[in-house]
Design an enzyme around this catalytic site. Structure first.
Site, short mmCIF file in Angstrom:
data_model
loop_
_atom_site.label_atom_id
_atom_site.label_comp_id
_atom_site.label_asym_id
_atom_site.label_seq_id
_atom_site.Cartn_x
_atom_site.Cartn_y
_atom_site.Cartn_z
CG HIS A 138 153.93 -54.60 21.70
ND1 HIS A 138 155.02 -53.97 21.14
CD2 HIS A 138 153.78 -54.07 22.93
CE1 HIS A 138 155.49 -53.08 21.99
NE2 HIS A 138 154.76 -53.13 23.09
CE LYS A 610 148.95 -53.13 33.50
NZ LYS A 610 149.45 -53.23 34.88
#
Length: 948
Positions: A138, A610
């Site tokens: 990531h 999110k």
């Protein structure tokens, strides 16, 4: 009994002394590089920042030329980095020091094993426990590898200075070495000109094995068994820590991950571990000089020694040396066969390539990528041994088990002939390493989005005239078709399907490569296949169809476990229904039975945050674990969880020990996996001391949560959960109303943050979004969180918390506040939840955030900041009320002091970044000058000690 965190023992005075030395050196280096006028501006800016005179600082920044900003940005980026290095050195020093004086601290392994040593099932717990950190690519590591190397050099110098008595240090030489590396830092590119490739990510992570993981894990394994045995618990083959890997196998949203990168990742991992073994065996060869004139050996060792190509007359009476030489030769031969091997021939074992290798006209060599990660002295040793290997056909090892058996022969002989003291140390450590790493080093996960599997299966079914439009079927119809294929149709559908689409061809190649790697390197090399955005049973069965195409699954069992990843709030809410249907399928039960009745489920922290905000994400994940564990019980299946946590609180991050010990009861049985991403890998595992400590935290936390059942958990959990349900429902609404309900929010986010610069930042091989960004939902979680960190709002880690708790308190001010305070004291989950919010708020800065809001051209859009500010202030007030404190980080003074020390310097970078963004939008920066924004991003992330 409660214990202090190890960080609480830090020596602040020593840290300040070191930082003062480093800062003086940086200042001196900078003074000689810059003009007196520019250097004077740096001194003024530093003084203003330390005294929080930010309006005056802003005025100076606005007057800087872009050329002046180049070195000024570098200076204020390196300052917090040097502070970080000193703090890391102090932590590494304290790890050793506290262990040497036998001081207890939170998560200490010996204390943890003491906790369970008298339990009837202590052996079962310690034998079966398996904690797996999974390293991912990531893109949150903003530092270049070159800068990380320079950082490590300074770390080493500081550590050496502490370890040596003051009178024995050549201070002048030591300062000169420090100065040299700081000067190199100031004149080395801090950011990458080119985007990282997957191959770069693989080799970068391999560096951590050589520098820390291999030794730290081996030491941990030896200590784990020793501590258990001291308490009367004889362990057979425990694996409390094994490693996982996503790099090279995680192709979700990354088109650059292919069959070739998967093969490269696996083969490089094998190269690294085989070379580690070669080096360790060589050390044993040099050490075990026992002579038959003075000691005895077993017949098995004598026979092994006779097979060695080392015929030197000087070693004819040293059977152990010759035995180790024979083992080393077999390891080198194994490495060479690995490098010569062509994985296109399915089922081929390493030794089957012996004839090809030995008859080669040229000396086999390591891959170019292998050369980057394998020490030169080992490469030289391999070359020196090749001539001997070619004269007599030295066999190789088919499996790591054979290698261990040879080592065990020597171990047993030493024990048999009174060599108990000799087997401790290197030989015992090597035996433990083989148990953990085998010939594969780390298990590589494969991961792909469920929509890709569906598209591939739809193409296969259409090509075979089974279903023309699979994607249009209902969920029930899809499952019927898929189960019929899995249970009744033995055909390999892709065998007769030509031409295949590019997508299908690529996916099939990856699965074929996975099978070939498993055949060549063993089952452990690839164990899981994760399905991103899992929403239904058909998502799991579609992957099964793909695995069937390459022979990795049939109706009786599977060689690769199917792992659903539930990410959004909705998917997590529906996960129980999905898994109950899946576990009820007889074929799924057979697959799970072939994996010892374990079913892994991955939980997504980033996307759920999110999607619904911090509070909603945490609580939904908590409840999902409770409910999924209960469903597993219903079917007699052990549900294990893979936690997809990031480095920041907004992506599931936070202190590891507290994160694990605050999980729901019974959600940790004897297995747990969790991702370690980006900058977190360097922070936690950058050196072997830090690596050991963080592995110790993981294992101790898992054991503690497995065995600790507080009465308050069961007694009051229902009331706690009812309160959380009420608060979280409101928090979810508040968050969604702003992020997805206010049409101004999209423009506010993109105009008030450096998201565009972050999206073009070369910090990973993966694109910033899975598709063109036209809405918040299309943005990946990492740039989303990264952007809010840069603008100092830290929005994903707290928004919606304050209002929801305030509304609950206002319903009954006296009683409800008191009960929340009780929850904070008694419920680990709740305490961890609020402590993380506390930490995030402490890293935010609403004065700086206001300046970023001014980047929005439309006043109506700019007004979004007022909504955010009101919620921030409310959240801070409520958190402090519930905690019973007057200031943030009251219970984490180490972090508070650290931030106070570092924050003024990276605050400066925020003002420089703001000015650069303004100039960029006004067309005042050249493409080269725009890279300055990336330098400020790098420096701010360094100061915060996390990014995405």
């Amino acid at each position: 009994m409660s214990f202090n965190k190890l960080e609480s023992f830090s020596n602040k005075e020593v840290i300040r002394e070191e930082v003062s030395i480093l800062t003086d050196l940086l200042t001196d280096v900078t003074r000689k590089i810059l003009s007196p006028e520019t250097f004077e501006k740096i001194a003024m800016m530093e003084d203003l920042a330390v005294h929080s005179k930010y309006q005056e600082l802003k005025e100076i920044v606005e007057e800087l030329t872009t050329e002046e900003m180049v070195y000024i940005s570098r200076y204020f980026s390196i300052l917090p980095l040097l502070i970080n290095i000193s703090e890391d050195v102090d932590l590494a020093y304290e790890i050793n020091h506290q262990n040497n004086i036998d001081q207890d601290y939170l998560g200490k392994l010996s204390t943890t094993i003491d906790l369970i040593s008298t339990r009837e099932n202590a052996k079962e717990i310690l034998e079966n426990l398996n904690v797996v950190p999974v390293l991912t690519a990531h893109p949150t590591q903003v530092q270049r590898k070159t800068m990380l190397d320079l950082t490590n050099h300074i770390h080493t110098l500081l550590r050496q200075h502490r370890d040596v008595k003051a009178g024995l240090v050549n201070e002048k030489k030591w300062l000169g070495n420090l100065r040299r590396y700081i000067e190199l830092m100031m004149q080395t590119d801090m950011i990458r000109d080119k985007k990282l490739k997957v191959t770069n990510e693989i080799t970068n992570v391999m560096e951590y094995y050589n520098s820390s993981f291999l030794q730290a894990i081996t030491n941990f394994m030896v200590e784990y068994k020793r501590l258990a045995e001291e308490r009367g618990i004889k362990l057979d083959n425990p694996k409390p820590i094994t490693m996982g890997m996503w790099i090279g196998g995680d192709r979700d949203g990354n088109p650059f991950v292919t069959a070739e990168t998967l093969k490269l990742s696996a083969t490089l991992q094998s190269e690294v571990i085989l070379n580690y073994y070669i080096d360790k065996v060589y050390t044993l060869y040099r050490t075990f000089s026992l002579s038959t004139n003075l000691s005895e050996t077993s017949q098995a060792v004598a026979e092994m020694a006779a097979l060695s190509t080392d015929k030197s007359v000087y070693r004819e009476n040293e059977p152990y040396r010759r035995a180790f030489h024979y083992i080393q030769s077999k390891l080198i031969q194994t490495l060479l066969y690995l490098k010569e091997g062509n994985f296109s021939n399915e089922g081929q074992r390493l030794t089957d390539r012996a004839e090809k290798t030995l008859s080669a006209k040229t000396t086999p060599s390591l891959s170019n990528k292998g050369r980057e990660i394998i020490p030169n002295y080992i490469q030289s040793r391999i070359s020196e041994t090749l001539t001997e290997l070619k004269k007599e056909e030295t066999p190789s090892y088919k499996t790591a088990k054979e290698f261990k058996e040879d080592l065990q022969v020597i171990y047993d002989s030493l024990i048999e002939h009174h060599g108990e003291a000799l087997v401790t140390g290197d030989l015992t450590e090597l035996l433990q390493a083989v148990d953990v790493f085998g010939f594969f080093l780390a298990s590589i996960d494969m991961r792909q989005d469920s929509s890709v599997h569906e598209a591939c299966v739809a193409e296969l079914l259409a090509s075979a005239n089974i279903v023309k439009d699979y994607s249009s079927l209902s969920e029930e119809e899809k499952c019927q078709v898929l189960l019929k294929q899995l249970l009744e149709d033995p055909r390999i559908l892709s065998a007769t399907h030509e031409p295949k689409s590019e997508l299908l061809q690529k996916e099939l190649e990856i699965f074929k490569t996975a099978r070939q790697l498993k055949d060549a390197l063993g089952e452990e090399v690839i164990k899981q296949n994760i399905i991103s955005h899992s929403t239904s049973v058909s998502d799991l069965l579609e992957l099964a169809i793909m695995l069937k195409e390459v022979g990795l699954i049939d109706e009786n069992g599977t060689r690769v476990q199917i792992v659903p990843l539930f990410e959004t709030i909705e998917d997590l809410d529906n996960s129980c229904e999905t898994m109950e249907k899946y576990l009820s399928l007889p074929i799924a039960q057979k697959w799970i039975a072939s994996k010892n009745n374990y079913q892994e489920i991955m939980l997504g922290y980033s996307d759920s945050n999110k999607d619904g905000g911090y509070l909603s994400s945490c609580w939904t994940l908590y409840k999902a674990q409770q409910q999924l564990t209960a469903i597993g019980d219903k079917f007699g299946v052990k549900i294990t969880f893979f936690h997809g946590r990031g480095g920041t609180v907004g992506r599931g991050g936070g202190p590891t020990y507290e994160a694990i010990t605050s999980q729901p009861l019974r959600s940790i049985n004897d297995r747990i996996r969790l991702t370690e991403q980006g900058e977190v890998i360097g922070n936690k595992y950058g050196n072997k001391d830090a690596a050991y400590y963080n592995l110790e935290m993981l294992v101790s936390a898992a054991i503690n949560r497995m065995v600790t059942h507080k009465k308050s958990d069961a007694h009051t959990s229902n009331k706690y959960e009812r309160i959380m349900d009420q608060v979280v429902e409101r928090s979810y609404q508040i968050y969604r109303d702003l992020v997805f309900g206010d049409e101004r929010f999209y423009d506010y986010f993109f105009e008030s943050s450096p998201i565009k610069a972050i999206s073009s930042f070369n910090i990973g091989s993966r694109p910033a979004a899975r598709k063109t960004i036209t809405e918040i939902g299309g943005l990946r979680a990492i740039p989303w969180v990264f952007s809010w960190s840069q603008s100092r709002v830290m929005f994903p880690g707290w928004y919606g918390v304050g209002s929801s708790f305030k509304e609950f308190i206002d319903q009954d001010p006296e009683n409800n506040l008191a009960f929340l305070q009780l929850m904070y004291k008694r419920w680990p989950f709740f305490k961890s939840l609020l402590s993380n919010v506390d930490m995030v708020l402490s890293k935010s800065n609403m004065n700086i955030a206001f300046e970023y809001a001014q980047l929005c051209e439309d006043q109506n859009v700019r007004d979004i900041f007022n909504i955010i500010l009101d919620e921030w202030q409310l959240t801070k007030n409520v958190i402090l009320e519930i905690e019973g404190h007057d200031e943030l980080l009251a219970e984490n003074t180490y972090l508070r002091d650290s931030l106070d020390y570092r924050m003024p310097y990276f605050n400066v970078l925020n003002y420089i970044q703001l000015e650069l963004i303004k100039r960029q939008r006004n067309g005042q920066l050249t493409p080269d000058q725009e890279k300055l924004i990336h330098i400020t991003i790098n420096g701010i992330a360094t100061g915060l000690r996390n990014s995405g």
